[in-house]
Motif scaffolding. Structure first.
Motif, PDB file in Angstrom:
ATOM      1  N   LEU A 164       0.821  -1.203   0.000  1.00  0.00           N
ATOM      2  CA  LEU A 164       0.000   0.000   0.000  1.00  0.00           C
ATOM      3  C   LEU A 164       0.858   1.258   0.000  1.00  0.00           C
ATOM      4  CD1 LEU A 164      -2.601  -1.048   2.718  1.00  0.00           C
ATOM      5  CD2 LEU A 164      -2.841  -1.226   0.232  1.00  0.00           C
ATOM      6  N   LEU A 166       0.384   5.091   1.106  1.00  0.00           N
ATOM      7  CA  LEU A 166      -0.528   5.951   1.844  1.00  0.00           C
ATOM      8  C   LEU A 166      -0.052   7.398   1.818  1.00  0.00           C
ATOM      9  CD1 LEU A 166      -1.196   3.787   5.041  1.00  0.00           C
ATOM     10  CD2 LEU A 166      -2.356   3.705   2.830  1.00  0.00           C
ATOM     11  N   PHE A 195      -4.640   5.858   6.402  1.00  0.00           N
ATOM     12  CA  PHE A 195      -5.457   4.862   5.720  1.00  0.00           C
ATOM     13  C   PHE A 195      -6.732   5.469   5.128  1.00  0.00           C
ATOM     14  CE2 PHE A 195      -2.968   1.459   7.665  1.00  0.00           C
ATOM     15  CZ  PHE A 195      -3.027   0.488   6.678  1.00  0.00           C
ATOM     16  N   ASN A 199      -9.385   4.038   2.048  1.00  0.00           N
ATOM     17  CA  ASN A 199     -10.734   3.574   2.381  1.00  0.00           C
ATOM     18  C   ASN A 199     -11.638   4.789   2.448  1.00  0.00           C
ATOM     19  OD1 ASN A 199     -10.505   0.815   2.521  1.00  0.00           O
ATOM     20  ND2 ASN A 199      -9.896   0.778   4.655  1.00  0.00           N
ATOM     21  N   ILE A 236       3.620  -1.169   3.883  1.00  0.00           N
ATOM     22  CA  ILE A 236       2.991   0.153   3.886  1.00  0.00           C
ATOM     23  C   ILE A 236       4.052   1.201   3.592  1.00  0.00           C
ATOM     24  CG2 ILE A 236       1.715   1.846   5.233  1.00  0.00           C
ATOM     25  CD1 ILE A 236       0.689  -0.474   6.957  1.00  0.00           C
ATOM     26  N   ALA A 264      -5.954  -4.800  11.762  1.00  0.00           N
ATOM     27  CA  ALA A 264      -6.362  -4.378  10.422  1.00  0.00           C
ATOM     28  C   ALA A 264      -7.769  -4.841  10.067  1.00  0.00           C
ATOM     29  CB  ALA A 264      -5.367  -4.905   9.390  1.00  0.00           C
ATOM     30  N   LEU A 267      -9.615  -2.219   8.372  1.00  0.00           N
ATOM     31  CA  LEU A 267      -8.895  -1.626   7.242  1.00  0.00           C
ATOM     32  C   LEU A 267      -8.940  -2.523   6.014  1.00  0.00           C
ATOM     33  CD1 LEU A 267      -5.724  -0.493   9.220  1.00  0.00           C
ATOM     34  CD2 LEU A 267      -7.756   0.876   8.712  1.00  0.00           C
TER      35      LEU A 267
END
Length: 351
Positions: A164, A166, A195, A199, A236, A264, A267
């Motif tokens: 990911l 971010l 995050f 999301n 991350i 998580a 998430l």
């Protein structure tokens, strides 16, 4: 040249139990092995001493692949037989496959990580395969739904990601009469805040209307983005390289607080073939394994280091130097990349 960005990323990945196990143990046991099925590159069976000699080779063979170079490097590093290694073989493999990193200058560690995992994934994945070793280890699906206001049709799209990326939240406006302590508190960022950029829900309206395939016109629509699949290891990366007209290319130096234990469950939604959280508690709870940190005014200037956990102890990897570290000191660093592993997966241990 400057390769600390490369070293720090490799130290992080070498402490990822699944990654290390595949390149150290599986490829060694399976050799001779042809990568990516029929017609792929062949990994030969070699002793660790011969691999160590190959690592010092300046000129790479014609068909050098990063998978073979990684296999050689991790076999040698984790053998415990040499205090340090100069992996020219691996560095030349990187330079062979990417003009960006062949410049022999300091580079962004996030860019190198993305290139490296993508390249290795391509080498290992058989043609027309729907999954791969790297996706099994690090894969997260970014799932998007868009519902047209007019016809109510839902358009779905899934993008597989190897980790990911971010973004940090926008900097808050600070008042002129704030003390330094109050300003620092206002700038406090937690990993969970980052995050929110992935999301999220929102609307396509005005000039940004959704081009609906059913209505054959631009329409107002509602969108929703979620993260699906709970990988063995969660990578991350924090987007600290920014550009604007006022500052040009610069680095966001704000501290991001991150936990040792990461829940998580809110998430990462379950993938289609995964168990529910009630059936598999460990599947959504992660433990911190490694952190890549950077010091300097820009990702392209300064120095990268890595903190990694071996068993129950933390160590600092700074070029060829390895020194003990404390968990409290790790939690105070300016994180660039974080590596978490699902609870229940044994950490790398060189006992």
């Amino acid at each position: 040249g400057n390769t600390c960005y490369m070293n720090s990323v490799l130290q992080m990945l070498s402490h990822c139990s699944g990654f290390s196990s595949f390149f150290r143990d599986y490829l060694r046991a399976a050799a001779p092995l042809r990568l990516a099925g029929e017609g792929g590159y062949k990994i030969t069976r070699q002793t660790t001493t011969r691999l160590k000699d190959a690592l010092h080779t300046t000129q790479p063979p014609d068909e050098l692949v990063l998978t073979e170079a990684t296999h050689a490097l991790l076999r040698v590093v984790w053998s415990g037989r040499w205090r340090s290694v100069s992996p020219r073989f691996f560095v030349n493999a990187v330079w062979k496959h990417s003009a960006l990193f062949a410049a022999r200058k300091q580079q962004d560690a996030n860019e190198f990580l993305n290139f490296y995992l993508g390249r290795v994934d391509d080498e290992l994945k058989p043609r027309k395969a729907t999954n791969s070793v790297m996706m099994d280890l690090f894969g997260v699906d970014q799932y998007q739904e868009v519902q047209c206001d007019e016809c109510k049709t839902v358009t779905k799209r899934t993008e597989p990601l190897l980790g990911l990326m971010l973004s940090l939240p926008n900097e808050p406006d600070t008042e002129a009469d704030m003390t330094d302590k109050e300003e620092d508190k206002a700038n406090d960022i937690h990993l969970m805040d980052c995050f929110r950029s992935l999301n999220a829900t929102g609307r396509f309206i005005g000039e940004n209307q959704f081009d609906c395939d059913v209505c054959h016109a631009k329409k107002d629509a509602e969108w929703r983005v979620t993260l699906q699949r709970r990988p063995q290891s969660l990578l991350i990366s924090l987007r600290r390289t920014l550009w604007d007209r006022e500052k040009g290319l610069h680095k966001d130096k704000r501290m991001v607080k991150f936990p040792v234990e990461l829940d998580a469950s809110d998430l990462l939604e379950m993938g289609a073939k995964e168990k529910s959280p009630d059936e598999d508690f460990e599947g959504c709870h992660y433990q911190l394994v490694a952190v890549v940190s950077h010091s300097g005014s820009s990702p392209f200037v300064g120095h990268y280091i890595c903190y990694a956990r071996n068993g129950d102890k933390w160590f600092l990897f700074n070029d060829s130097s390895v020194t003990p570290a404390t968990e409290s000191s790790v939690l105070e660093v300016e994180a660039f990349i974080l590596l978490y592993e699902r609870r229940g997966i044994p950490s790398v241990n060189n006992d």
